[in-house]
Design a protein around this motif. Structure first.
Motif, PDB file in Angstrom:
ATOM      1  N   ASN A  88     -22.727  92.751  47.890  1.00  0.00           N
ATOM      2  CA  ASN A  88     -21.643  91.891  48.340  1.00  0.00           C
ATOM      3  C   ASN A  88     -21.884  90.519  47.711  1.00  0.00           C
ATOM      4  O   ASN A  88     -22.962  90.255  47.176  1.00  0.00           O
ATOM      5  N   SER A  89     -20.875  89.665  47.754  1.00  0.00           N
ATOM      6  CA  SER A  89     -21.111  88.270  47.381  1.00  0.00           C
ATOM      7  C   SER A  89     -20.687  87.421  48.560  1.00  0.00           C
ATOM      8  O   SER A  89     -19.628  87.660  49.151  1.00  0.00           O
ATOM      9  N   ILE A  90     -21.543  86.474  48.948  1.00  0.00           N
ATOM     10  CA  ILE A  90     -21.175  85.628  50.095  1.00  0.00           C
ATOM     11  C   ILE A  90     -20.826  84.207  49.640  1.00  0.00           C
ATOM     12  O   ILE A  90     -20.834  83.272  50.435  1.00  0.00           O
ATOM     13  N   GLY A  91     -20.509  84.072  48.336  1.00  0.00           N
ATOM     14  CA  GLY A  91     -19.979  82.795  47.860  1.00  0.00           C
ATOM     15  C   GLY A  91     -20.991  81.675  47.804  1.00  0.00           C
ATOM     16  O   GLY A  91     -22.207  81.904  47.881  1.00  0.00           O
ATOM     17  N   GLN A 125     -17.744  79.316  50.620  1.00  0.00           N
ATOM     18  CA  GLN A 125     -18.149  79.971  51.874  1.00  0.00           C
ATOM     19  C   GLN A 125     -17.569  79.312  53.124  1.00  0.00           C
ATOM     20  O   GLN A 125     -17.154  80.016  54.054  1.00  0.00           O
ATOM     21  N   PRO A 126     -17.526  77.945  53.184  1.00  0.00           N
ATOM     22  CA  PRO A 126     -16.986  77.317  54.406  1.00  0.00           C
ATOM     23  C   PRO A 126     -15.554  77.761  54.740  1.00  0.00           C
ATOM     24  O   PRO A 126     -15.238  77.962  55.916  1.00  0.00           O
ATOM     25  N   LEU A 178     -13.660  84.098  47.569  1.00  0.00           N
ATOM     26  CA  LEU A 178     -14.598  83.533  46.578  1.00  0.00           C
ATOM     27  C   LEU A 178     -13.887  82.588  45.616  1.00  0.00           C
ATOM     28  O   LEU A 178     -12.757  82.853  45.192  1.00  0.00           O
ATOM     29  N   CYS A 179     -14.567  81.493  45.246  1.00  0.00           N
ATOM     30  CA  CYS A 179     -14.018  80.585  44.228  1.00  0.00           C
ATOM     31  C   CYS A 179     -14.110  81.307  42.878  1.00  0.00           C
ATOM     32  O   CYS A 179     -14.801  82.331  42.757  1.00  0.00           O
ATOM     33  N   GLN A 183     -16.492  84.474  41.809  1.00  0.00           N
ATOM     34  CA  GLN A 183     -15.850  85.748  41.451  1.00  0.00           C
ATOM     35  C   GLN A 183     -16.359  86.254  40.105  1.00  0.00           C
ATOM     36  O   GLN A 183     -16.735  87.417  39.968  1.00  0.00           O
ATOM     37  N   ILE A 184     -16.389  85.334  39.131  1.00  0.00           N
ATOM     38  CA  ILE A 184     -16.844  85.721  37.789  1.00  0.00           C
ATOM     39  C   ILE A 184     -18.309  86.181  37.856  1.00  0.00           C
ATOM     40  O   ILE A 184     -18.698  87.173  37.249  1.00  0.00           O
TER      41      ILE A 184
END
Ligand code: AMP
Length: 416
Positions: A162-165, A170-171, A225-226, A230-231
């Motif tokens: 997963n990605s948590i940013g 994230q905020p 995600l920004c 994302q990239i």
């Protein structure tokens, strides 16, 4: 009678075969992937851990905290990453070409409710690659963890990522998550009520049945995600695919500590019921900075050795036995004992593992001991053998015996 403290256990010799096996694979693979060993102390300044976890985080509540005689507040090491980062800063490892790749095998202490796979002292093998944000490094760390576990002979492993940013995106997600959760307040388990206030990301990995339905409908962090995150996440997946690593996306994978950013992952064994992770990790691009260093991206994982042993046993994986002694030297009489002592010493000097009988046991009970030690040969020296400068060499599996010159026993065993 004293007992080992609750949630801890002794590792008996027969169990040690698993440990040697696991540690051997870990060390071998780290060397292969260019990770170097670094040991940190069993206790650290309490603030090192407190600083890096949110208020009310499980890891803080579970920590073994004490004051030493000087009044300094210390904590038994609860996890490996913060101590490694402390050492990275303390020893100026940031001056080396980056990334610096390190590994550790440490005991970790957490005051948890003991149950299968959850102890108050457990051991972790972990790696940290510090000083580079390259998504190829995330993929390398995931591949290393997977390869470590599968090379042990475990099958049916699956990787979830997963990605948590990052601090930027994230905020927004956390806000959306809080908004989604507030109408469910009355239905939340007591722990989730606390999580909602203090550590909302952890709502997603609650194991309570009553919270599962709520989690299913929760917003997904990957939708928030920004573009940089994302990239980065797409690149991690591209590298994993290039490495031939199969993974599943799971938006419920989050990590307990504040310092995680972007990639997070876990490896679980396949099977029924609640799956407990054998290992997990992720990227922690803010930790070094939070500890007083320059902004330094990093990624790592930790795998629990006790849980791996449970999985190896569940899957009936046979591990190599610890080396056994080759020879047992028995004697009858005082003079023979002296010769036995000298012979055992000669054998050991020649690299042949040997055990000497002790005390004044009968020959029968010496042979019984040799049997239980599972040695290949027993060498018997009695009065006659002392007089003739010989020894009786008994092959324990065939029961065959022969008399050989005492001075030739060591070379004979070496040859065989
Ligand atoms: P964590 O630092 O919580 O991500 O833990 C890393 C790994 O250590 C987990 O995936 C587990 O395999 C293992 N682990 C964590 N806590 C415990 C515990 N209390 N008892 C046994 N193993 C644990």
């Amino acid at each position: 009678m004293f007992k080992a403290p609750r949630g801890t256990s002794d590792i008996l010799p027969q169990e040690k075969a698993y440990w040697r096996y696991i540690e051997g694979k870990a060390v071998y693979l780290c060397q292969l992937y260019g990770y170097q060993p670094l040991n940190t102390p069993v206790f650290e300044d309490y603030q090192l851990f407190a600083h890096t976890a949110p208020d009310g985080a499980d890891i803080i509540k579970e920590m073994y905290v004490f004051e030493d005689k000087s009044g300094q507040k210390l904590a038994l090491t609860a996890e490996g990453t913060a101590p490694i980062c402390r050492a990275y800063l303390e020893h100026g490892l940031f001056n080396l070409p980056q990334p610096v790749k390190l590994y550790y095998i440490i005991p970790a202490f957490r005051y948890e409710r003991p149950q299968a796979g959850r102890y108050r002292q457990h051991h972790q093998f972990g790696v940290e690659a510090i000083g580079d944000a390259d998504p190829a490094l995330d993929a390398e760390v995931i591949e290393l963890m997977y390869r470590f576990l599968s090379s042990l002979g475990l099958s049916g492993l699956f990787i979830e990522i997963n990605s948590i940013g990052c601090r930027k995106c994230q905020p927004d997600y956390v806000e959306a998550l809080k908004k989604y959760y507030s109408p469910f307040w009355d239905r939340l388990c007591p722990d989730c009520k606390v999580r909602l206030a203090r550590n909302p990301l952890r709502l997603l990995d609650c194991k309570e049945v009553s919270c599962q339905e709520i989690i299913t409908g929760a917003p997904k962090i990957t939708d928030y995600l920004c573009s940089e995150c994302q990239i980065h996440f797409q690149s991690v997946q591209k590298y994993l695919t290039a490495l031939g690593i199969t993974y599943q996306l799971n938006h419920r994978i989050v990590r307990g500590l504040d310092y995680y950013t972007r990639t997070v992952f876990e490896v679980k064994p396949e099977g029924k019921g609640v799956q407990i992770a054998l290992g997990g990790g992720g990227r922690y691009d803010n930790l070094i900075e939070e500890l007083g260093g320059k902004p330094t991206p990093a990624v790592g994982f930790a795998a629990g050795i006790e849980r791996i042993i449970i999985a190896l046993k569940n899957q009936n994986v046979i591990v190599p036995a610890l080396p056994k002694p080759v020879a047992y030297v028995a004697y009858l009489g005082t003079q023979a004992k002296l010769e036995a002592t000298k012979l055992v010493s000669r054998l050991r000097h020649q690299g042949i593992a040997a055990i000497q009988a002790t005390g004044d046991k009968s020959l029968k009970s010496q042979l019984r001991q040799a049997n239980s030690l599972d040695v290949k040969y027993t060498i018997i020296i009695g009065e006659k053998e002392v007089a003739n400068e010989t020894a009786v060499l008994r092959d324990m599996s065939s029961g065959e015996q022969e008399t050989v010159p005492l001075s030739e026993v060591a070379s004979l065993l070496e040859k065989r």
